[in-house]
Design a protein around this motif. Structure first.
Motif, PDB file in Angstrom:
ATOM      1  N   TYR A 169     -36.569  10.549  39.404  1.00 27.61           N
ATOM      2  CA  TYR A 169     -36.412  12.007  39.324  1.00 27.61           C
ATOM      3  C   TYR A 169     -37.647  12.766  38.860  1.00 27.61           C
ATOM      4  O   TYR A 169     -37.627  13.993  38.787  1.00 27.61           O
ATOM      5  N   GLY A 170     -38.717  12.056  38.529  1.00 28.53           N
ATOM      6  CA  GLY A 170     -39.912  12.748  38.087  1.00 28.53           C
ATOM      7  C   GLY A 170     -39.842  13.136  36.621  1.00 28.53           C
ATOM      8  O   GLY A 170     -38.832  12.940  35.948  1.00 28.53           O
ATOM      9  N   VAL A 171     -40.950  13.702  36.129  1.00 30.44           N
ATOM     10  CA  VAL A 171     -41.059  14.086  34.727  1.00 30.44           C
ATOM     11  C   VAL A 171     -40.805  15.589  34.608  1.00 30.44           C
ATOM     12  O   VAL A 171     -40.364  16.230  35.562  1.00 30.44           O
ATOM     13  N   THR A 172     -41.077  16.154  33.438  1.00 27.20           N
ATOM     14  CA  THR A 172     -40.726  17.553  33.203  1.00 27.20           C
ATOM     15  C   THR A 172     -41.331  18.482  34.254  1.00 27.20           C
ATOM     16  O   THR A 172     -40.639  19.345  34.803  1.00 27.20           O
ATOM     17  N   THR A 173     -42.608  18.297  34.560  1.00 23.88           N
ATOM     18  CA  THR A 173     -43.272  19.230  35.474  1.00 23.88           C
ATOM     19  C   THR A 173     -42.616  19.263  36.853  1.00 23.88           C
ATOM     20  O   THR A 173     -42.651  20.282  37.543  1.00 23.88           O
ATOM     21  N   ASN A 174     -41.975  18.165  37.245  1.00 26.87           N
ATOM     22  CA  ASN A 174     -41.313  18.117  38.541  1.00 26.87           C
ATOM     23  C   ASN A 174     -39.923  18.760  38.504  1.00 26.87           C
ATOM     24  O   ASN A 174     -39.271  18.902  39.536  1.00 26.87           O
ATOM     25  N   ASN A 175     -39.454  19.102  37.305  1.00 20.35           N
ATOM     26  CA  ASN A 175     -38.116  19.665  37.156  1.00 20.35           C
ATOM     27  C   ASN A 175     -38.118  21.033  36.485  1.00 20.35           C
ATOM     28  O   ASN A 175     -37.076  21.555  36.119  1.00 20.35           O
ATOM     29  N   LEU A 176     -39.311  21.575  36.309  1.00 23.92           N
ATOM     30  CA  LEU A 176     -39.477  22.871  35.648  1.00 23.92           C
ATOM     31  C   LEU A 176     -39.762  23.924  36.710  1.00 23.92           C
ATOM     32  O   LEU A 176     -40.699  23.781  37.486  1.00 23.92           O
ATOM     33  N   MET A 177     -38.940  24.970  36.759  1.00 27.74           N
ATOM     34  CA  MET A 177     -39.112  25.995  37.795  1.00 27.74           C
ATOM     35  C   MET A 177     -39.772  27.268  37.274  1.00 27.74           C
ATOM     36  O   MET A 177     -40.396  28.005  38.031  1.00 27.74           O
ATOM     37  N   GLY A 178     -39.611  27.535  35.992  1.00 26.91           N
ATOM     38  CA  GLY A 178     -40.206  28.761  35.462  1.00 26.91           C
ATOM     39  C   GLY A 178     -40.190  28.782  33.948  1.00 26.91           C
ATOM     40  O   GLY A 178     -39.441  28.030  33.322  1.00 26.91           O
ATOM     41  N   VAL A 179     -41.051  29.617  33.381  1.00 27.07           N
ATOM     42  CA  VAL A 179     -41.042  29.811  31.926  1.00 27.07           C
ATOM     43  C   VAL A 179     -41.268  31.287  31.602  1.00 27.07           C
ATOM     44  O   VAL A 179     -41.879  32.021  32.377  1.00 27.07           O
ATOM     45  N   LYS A 180     -40.758  31.690  30.443  1.00 28.08           N
ATOM     46  CA  LYS A 180     -41.213  32.922  29.804  1.00 28.08           C
ATOM     47  C   LYS A 180     -42.070  32.449  28.642  1.00 28.08           C
ATOM     48  O   LYS A 180     -41.671  31.549  27.896  1.00 28.08           O
ATOM     49  N   MET A 181     -43.262  33.032  28.526  1.00 29.29           N
ATOM     50  CA  MET A 181     -44.217  32.503  27.564  1.00 29.29           C
ATOM     51  C   MET A 181     -44.945  33.658  26.882  1.00 29.29           C
ATOM     52  O   MET A 181     -45.194  34.686  27.501  1.00 29.29           O
ATOM     53  N   VAL A 182     -45.268  33.470  25.613  1.00 29.19           N
ATOM     54  CA  VAL A 182     -46.011  34.492  24.882  1.00 29.19           C
ATOM     55  C   VAL A 182     -47.431  33.986  24.664  1.00 29.19           C
ATOM     56  O   VAL A 182     -47.641  32.875  24.172  1.00 29.19           O
ATOM     57  N   LEU A 183     -48.392  34.811  25.060  1.00 29.92           N
ATOM     58  CA  LEU A 183     -49.794  34.450  24.863  1.00 29.92           C
ATOM     59  C   LEU A 183     -50.187  34.730  23.415  1.00 29.92           C
ATOM     60  O   LEU A 183     -49.486  35.433  22.690  1.00 29.92           O
ATOM     61  N   MET A 184     -51.318  34.207  22.997  1.00 32.67           N
ATOM     62  CA  MET A 184     -51.741  34.316  21.600  1.00 32.67           C
ATOM     63  C   MET A 184     -51.869  35.773  21.147  1.00 32.67           C
ATOM     64  O   MET A 184     -51.648  36.096  19.983  1.00 32.67           O
ATOM     65  N   ASP A 185     -52.185  36.668  22.073  1.00 32.84           N
ATOM     66  CA  ASP A 185     -52.322  38.072  21.651  1.00 32.84           C
ATOM     67  C   ASP A 185     -50.988  38.820  21.682  1.00 32.84           C
ATOM     68  O   ASP A 185     -50.945  40.029  21.489  1.00 32.84           O
ATOM     69  N   GLY A 186     -49.901  38.099  21.959  1.00 34.13           N
ATOM     70  CA  GLY A 186     -48.580  38.722  21.943  1.00 34.13           C
ATOM     71  C   GLY A 186     -48.063  39.134  23.308  1.00 34.13           C
ATOM     72  O   GLY A 186     -46.904  39.523  23.444  1.00 34.13           O
ATOM     73  N   THR A 187     -48.898  39.042  24.330  1.00 35.16           N
ATOM     74  CA  THR A 187     -48.467  39.410  25.682  1.00 35.16           C
ATOM     75  C   THR A 187     -47.390  38.444  26.182  1.00 35.16           C
ATOM     76  O   THR A 187     -47.537  37.225  26.068  1.00 35.16           O
ATOM     77  N   ILE A 188     -46.316  39.015  26.738  1.00 34.22           N
ATOM     78  CA  ILE A 188     -45.244  38.177  27.289  1.00 34.22           C
ATOM     79  C   ILE A 188     -45.454  38.051  28.796  1.00 34.22           C
ATOM     80  O   ILE A 188     -45.595  39.057  29.494  1.00 34.22           O
ATOM     81  N   VAL A 189     -45.491  36.812  29.296  1.00 36.47           N
ATOM     82  CA  VAL A 189     -45.633  36.613  30.742  1.00 36.47           C
ATOM     83  C   VAL A 189     -44.497  35.737  31.258  1.00 36.47           C
ATOM     84  O   VAL A 189     -43.916  34.946  30.516  1.00 36.47           O
ATOM     85  N   GLU A 190     -44.177  35.924  32.537  1.00 35.64           N
ATOM     86  CA  GLU A 190     -43.228  35.030  33.193  1.00 35.64           C
ATOM     87  C   GLU A 190     -43.953  34.307  34.316  1.00 35.64           C
ATOM     88  O   GLU A 190     -44.652  34.930  35.115  1.00 35.64           O
ATOM     89  N   LEU A 191     -43.788  32.999  34.355  1.00 31.55           N
ATOM     90  CA  LEU A 191     -44.394  32.189  35.408  1.00 31.55           C
ATOM     91  C   LEU A 191     -43.272  31.469  36.152  1.00 31.55           C
ATOM     92  O   LEU A 191     -42.442  30.822  35.528  1.00 31.55           O
TER      93      LEU A 191
END
Lengths: 478, 385
Positions: A169-191
């Motif tokens: 089934y693969g590892v995490t990267t093969n089963n991850l479709m998206g993230v919400k992530m906060v950059l060090m300066d506080g910016t919120i991004v969605e990938l």
């Protein structure tokens, strides 16, 4: 283990920084700064290294994470993100003049969509409870690190965790479709998101496995899969590591895609037998192969595997006919780490090698074991060459840990020499940081560090990990 | 020695070192080419640089399911070498020549640089999921490697994923390691005719949500004979395929009458038809490729008012044939996914962004990465927008 030197100015500013942090979190107990309490966070599962952080912050939302990071960015405070603290590589080891940013309170399931085969969760949720949330509907989340009861999705993403079932089934990267992530300066991004593949650059693929150095992931969209109808293992014993290795190769070539192929060598089998009494055969090497499907499909695959195994003159061949027998076959393997732990303290490595190099590498490890005067047992995911040598040492005996570390470093160098890598699923963290030059040229490392420059120009996120300290010195000082 | 093709003044380095030198000493923009068969994105002005002379399989271990190959190696050579050992590239890369009207030989480097995956992606993952390692030359002319040739590797940042689908804008791939898989023993395709798009999407979901390991789920509102057809593929050992065919037949019979095709030639041709979007080959118009939440696909397709549509990945990938010059994104408005313009005239590709525009903070990260990897902006500048 050397870590970046704490900045006395930051330590002096602790009271002000803690006060500012308290202002942006909703729960009163979200900022921990008493020393007797921060001690609880002084290490992860790599317990040989400890360092209490300046403070611990446990936000309750992405917005709070953003506000906390914004303050740390302004104040120049290093931030070590932490999931459940189960890293075997020291990925969540604190720094004395920085904070631990824990996501343990971000643990909600936000959306379950079986029609589109995904689940959206907050990143502090534990791996096993993701499967738990979709199990009744007949689905599961595939990556299954052995710490899955405790480990958080945030840490899985940071380390790109694997598990016993990743052969199929693969590892995490093969089963991850998206993230919400906060950059060090506080910016919120969605990938990414609940759809396949990136529209632009594959930043999601870059973030997965970046060891918490590019941003703090607060939400994840994970692919879920329909549960197979059933699964059953077969156990095979051989009188040499070479023969067992050849059998693994033949099984893979035959077009069978087992969910797992686990390998144990004699020291490990003996320790396990003494501890768990799983009834394993007296042999040099043992394979456990598990296949999935309906009963008839399982029989079809197991018959083929038996045919292949017989060509290699197995000294034992035991097929599970029911759940009970299956459990007994797995009992020893699951107890292997514990069994080795009964004998002594141990250090667990996870270098990966090309499957074809298995016999050679095992022979060399045996020779090195004599040279270093330390016992080693091997239990690992053979299908994908992900080794797990367990080096036994006595923590109370002066010099033993250092000797074990030196032995471990030699094993990892050997893995790289034969075409493999330093770490297959645990991550670099602090543990393998200083060996990165064995696998990568300065230009290779420079390319990776330039990516960190983009996401975290001040190098505040999880500092002192992944890259050798002398290589990052100029950037950290800037 | 560096060969120069005089007619086009294309750079055609014969080794990795020569390629590094060519980039380091480049005085202006370069148009990076493999076989030149995947000509989409914003048209690039620049001196052509092709990897066509970097060929050859450097390592193939069938027992370890590992292949290491130089970037300019023709895809056909790679597939032939694998077929000799009964193995294949599991992600089923599309041949774009028919759709784009291009000529030449697709290269394995082009497949990786464009992260090309076909119908089986829905089950086994994308090209990027099978890329174990890369070697590349960045815009500074430096040789960089990432990953390796083993199945599990979390040592350092994953530049392999970053390079997959970066279309030669961050670096030029020179060598790629792949995980490959065995060819299955048997294959069967279940066919249901006459379903409307929404029903077909539900039928595909029912199949994909079963434990029966569907390796393809596609729906053509207009199949080869003009009627709607929904196709479900399964592969594996013969006994298992027979069993799963029966079980899936039960599931699909709720939606319509189910036919089963097992002839190897016919099933291969049918999925090639889906993979290469043959339905649009001889029809004029722009071609868009959408990646989206499968259940939203029928509604999104209706909103687009296309001249043709093809659903793959159970609806997760949607191919749309649109009148020339249509700004599809403007017509659709927001949806859960993204759209890429794959075939259009050069003026259209200059006027409409081929790759989906990103939100500002993500676009800033992308721009930052480009500045780091290609500080002079010479690698396929502007191709991805």
């Amino acid at each position: 283990m050397e870590m970046p030197r704490p900045d006395p100015r930051r330590l002096e500013a602790k009271a002000r920084i803690v006060a500012r942090l308290r202002e942006v979190v909703s729960r009163e107990d979200a900022v921990i700064d008493e020393e007797h309490e921060t001690r609880a966070y002084e290490c992860d599962a790599l317990t040989a290294y400890r360092c209490p952080p300046m403070a611990v912050v446990l936000p309750s939302s992405t917005e709070e994470v953003s506000a906390v990071l914004k303050i740390c960015h302004e104040e120049g405070v290093p931030v070590v993100p932490r999931g459940s603290g189960t890293s075997l590589a020291g990925g969540a080891l604190p720094v004395a003049d920085g904070i631990i940013l824990g996501v343990s309170r971000l643990n909600r399931v936000l959306e379950i969509d079986t029609d589109n085969r995904f689940i959206r969760v907050e990143s502090g949720r534990t791996n096993l409870s993701v499967t738990g949330a979709v199990e009744e509907e007949g689905f599961f989340y595939a990556p299954d690190p052995s710490s899955q009861l405790a480990c958080a999705i945030a840490g899985n993403i940071a380390m790109n965790s694997g598990g016993a079932h990743c052969l199929k089934y693969g590892v995490t990267t093969n089963n991850l479709m998206g993230v919400k992530m906060v950059l060090m300066d506080g910016t919120i991004v969605e990938l990414g998101g609940p759809y396949l593949d990136a529209g632009g650059l594959d930043l999601l693929g870059l973030v997965c496995g970046s060891e918490g150095q590019l941003g703090v992931v607060t939400e994840a969209v994970l692919r879920i899969l329909p549960k197979p109808e059933g699964a059953r293992p077969i156990l095979m014993g051989f009188d040499s590591n070479e023969v067992a290795g050849a059998c693994v190769s033949d099984i893979i070539r035959a077009g069978i895609l087992p969910v797992a192929i686990e390998f144990m060598d004699r020291p490990c089998i003996e320790a396990t037998e003494a501890f768990a009494h799983a009834g394993y055969p007296d042999c040099e090497a043992l394979l456990i192969v598990e296949v999935e499907g309906s009963d008839a499909e399982i029989d079809e695959q197991l018959n083929l595997i038996k045919q292949i195994a017989r060509r290699h003159n197995p000294v034992a061949l035991r097929e599970a006919k029911d759940a009970d027998e299956a459990a007994r076959i797995w009992a020893g393997r699951k107890a292997a780490f514990g069994a080795m732990g009964q004998i002594n303290d141990y250090m667990c490595l996870d270098g990966t090698i090309p499957v074809s190099e298995l016999p050679f590498v095992l022979r060399r490890i045996g020779e090195m074991s004599k040279e270093f005067g330390l016992e080693v047992g091997n239990v690992f995911h053979a299908g994908d060459g992900n080794m797990h040598p367990l080096i036994l040492y006595d923590a109370n005996k002066p010099g033993d840990l250092e000797r074990a570390e030196a032995f471990g470093a030699e094993i990892l160098k050997l893995c790289v020499e034969v075409g493999g890598c330093l770490t297959g699923e645990h991550g670099v963290g602090v543990e393998k940081r200083d060996l990165m030059g064995v696998q990568f040229s300065r230009a290779d490392l420079e390319a990776q560090m330039r990516l960190k420059d983009v996401f975290d120009p001040a190098w505040l996120l999880n500092p002192g990990k992944v890259f050798p300290l002398d290589v990052t010195e100029a950037r950290r000082a800037a | 020695m560096q060969r120069e093709v005089t007619a086009s003044k294309a750079l055609c380095p014969a080794s990795e070192a020569e390629l590094a030198e060519a980039i380091a000493s480049a005085e202006g923009p370069l148009r990076i080419l493999g076989g030149g068969t995947r000509a989409y994105g914003r048209p690039v002005e620049g001196r052509p640089l092709t990897t066509a002379a970097l060929t050859g399989i450097t390592l193939y271990e069938p027992g370890a399911l590992t292949l290491v190959v130089r970037a300019g190696t023709p895809l056909a050579d790679v597939e032939a070498a694998l077929a000799e050992h009964g193995q294949r590239l599991p992600f089923e890369p599309m041949d774009m020549r028919g759709l784009l009207g291009t000529e030449g030989a697709p290269t394995i480097g082009g497949v990786a640089a464009a992260n090309v995956s076909g119908p089986r992606r829905v089950q086994v993952g994308a090209c990027r999921d099978y890329m174990l390692g890369v070697r590349l030359i960045d815009g500074r002319g430096e040789i960089i490697k990432s990953g390796g040739r083993v199945m599990k590797n979390v040592t350092g940042y994953d530049l392999v994923k970053l390079m997959a689908g970066s279309h030669g804008t961050l670096g030029v791939l020179t060598e790629i390691s792949f995980k490959v898989l065995p060819e299955p023993e048997a294959r069967a395709v279940l066919l249901v005719e006459g379903l409307d798009d929404a029903t077909a999407q539900r039928a595909m979901t029912a199949a994909l949500n079963s434990p029966f390991e569907v390796s393809g789920a596609a729906h053509a509102p207009r199949g080869v004979d003009g009627a709607p057809v929904t196709m479900i593929r399964i592969e594996g050992f013969a006994g298992s395929v027979r069993y799963r065919t029966e079980r899936l037949k039960e599931i699909l019979s709720r939606f319509g009458e189910v036919a089963v095709e097992t002839d190897p030639e016919r099933t291969a041709a049918g999925w090639r038809w889906v993979r290469d979007v043959e339905a649009f080959h001889d029809r004029p118009g722009d071609v868009w490729r959408l990646s989206l939440k499968p259940s939203e696909a029928p509604e999104v397709a209706a909103r687009a008012e296309p001249e043709g549509a093809l659903y793959d990945w159970g609806g997760g990938r949607l191919w749309l044939l649109m009148p020339e010059g249509t700004d599809l994104r403007a017509r659709l408005g927001p949806f859960s996914g993204h759209a890429t313009l794959i075939r259009a005239s050069e003026p259209t590709r200059r006027a409409i962004a081929s790759f989906p525009p990103q939100p500002a903070p993500v676009a800033a990260l992308e721009a930052g990465i480009r500045r780091q990897f290609d500080p002079r902006g010479i690698l396929n500048p502007g191709l991805m927008g």
